[in-house]
Motif scaffolding. Structure first.
Motif, short mmCIF file in Angstrom:
data_model
loop_
_atom_site.label_atom_id
_atom_site.label_comp_id
_atom_site.label_asym_id
_atom_site.label_seq_id
_atom_site.Cartn_x
_atom_site.Cartn_y
_atom_site.Cartn_z
N LEU A 1 -16.80 19.19 68.01
CA LEU A 1 -16.02 19.84 68.91
C LEU A 1 -14.57 20.15 68.96
O LEU A 1 -14.65 21.40 68.16
CB LEU A 1 -16.13 19.74 70.45
N TYR A 2 -13.92 18.87 68.13
CA TYR A 2 -12.22 19.17 68.08
C TYR A 2 -12.24 20.04 66.35
O TYR A 2 -11.60 20.46 66.24
CB TYR A 2 -11.81 17.10 67.56
N LYS A 3 -13.74 19.71 65.37
CA LYS A 3 -13.62 20.58 64.63
C LYS A 3 -13.64 22.35 64.67
O LYS A 3 -13.19 22.80 64.29
CB LYS A 3 -14.50 20.37 63.41
N TRP A 4 -14.12 22.46 65.55
CA TRP A 4 -15.24 24.12 65.77
C TRP A 4 -13.65 24.80 66.49
O TRP A 4 -12.72 25.49 66.11
CB TRP A 4 -15.55 24.07 67.08
N ARG A 5 -12.86 23.21 67.55
CA ARG A 5 -11.26 24.12 68.05
C ARG A 5 -10.04 24.35 67.19
O ARG A 5 -9.40 25.63 67.24
CB ARG A 5 -10.95 22.66 68.68
N LYS A 6 -9.85 23.73 66.47
CA LYS A 6 -9.17 23.63 65.03
C LYS A 6 -9.04 24.56 64.09
O LYS A 6 -8.52 25.89 63.72
CB LYS A 6 -9.06 22.33 64.07
N GLU A 7 -11.40 25.22 63.66
CA GLU A 7 -10.98 26.22 62.99
C GLU A 7 -10.56 27.46 63.23
O GLU A 7 -10.95 28.57 63.51
CB GLU A 7 -12.96 25.69 62.80
N SER A 8 -11.73 27.09 65.34
CA SER A 8 -10.61 29.02 65.52
C SER A 8 -9.38 28.91 66.24
O SER A 8 -8.62 29.82 65.45
CB SER A 8 -11.39 28.50 67.61
N GLU A 9 -8.15 27.56 66.11
CA GLU A 9 -7.71 28.22 66.18
C GLU A 9 -6.88 28.12 64.30
O GLU A 9 -5.88 29.39 64.77
CB GLU A 9 -6.73 26.67 66.60
N ASP A 10 -7.07 27.66 63.72
CA ASP A 10 -6.98 28.79 62.06
C ASP A 10 -7.41 29.68 61.91
O ASP A 10 -6.31 30.31 61.14
CB ASP A 10 -6.82 27.38 61.21
#
Length: 99
Positions: free
Chosen positions: A40-49
């Motif tokens: 979930l943290y990985k998806w959040r970072k990808e969404s931000e980037d």
């Protein structure tokens, strides 16, 4: 023993990221969704980037608009260089025949 990899569609990932922004306890949300907190943290970072370019699926490369433009320009340059080499060879062939 083979490990089966779960695949999630884009809408699920986007919804999970939105829910995670509203929640304080990410680990609890991840358990509710059947994910690991790290995922979930990985998806959040990808969404931000990458914003709307996140989660393209099927192994496509995630690129920012600037990176997409650079890739397109590099492809054009490579094609132009190839055309130039072909023209140089053609001139060489025709100039030998004229002599």
């Amino acid at each position: 023993m083979t490990k089966i990899r779960k695949k999630y569609d884009r809408t699920f990932k986007e919804r999970a990221v939105e829910l995670s922004k509203d929640r304080k306890n990410i680990s609890e949300l991840a358990r509710e969704l059947g994910l690991s907190a790290a995922q979930l943290y990985k998806w959040r970072k990808e969404s931000e980037d990458f914003g709307s370019g996140s989660f393209p699926g099927n192994g496509n490369i995630k690129q920012t608009p600037e990176q997409e433009r650079i890739s397109a320009l590099e492809k054009k340059l490579k094609d132009s260089e190839l055309e130039l080499e072909i023209l140089k060879k053609a001139i060489g062939i025709f100039s030998k025949n004229d002599q």
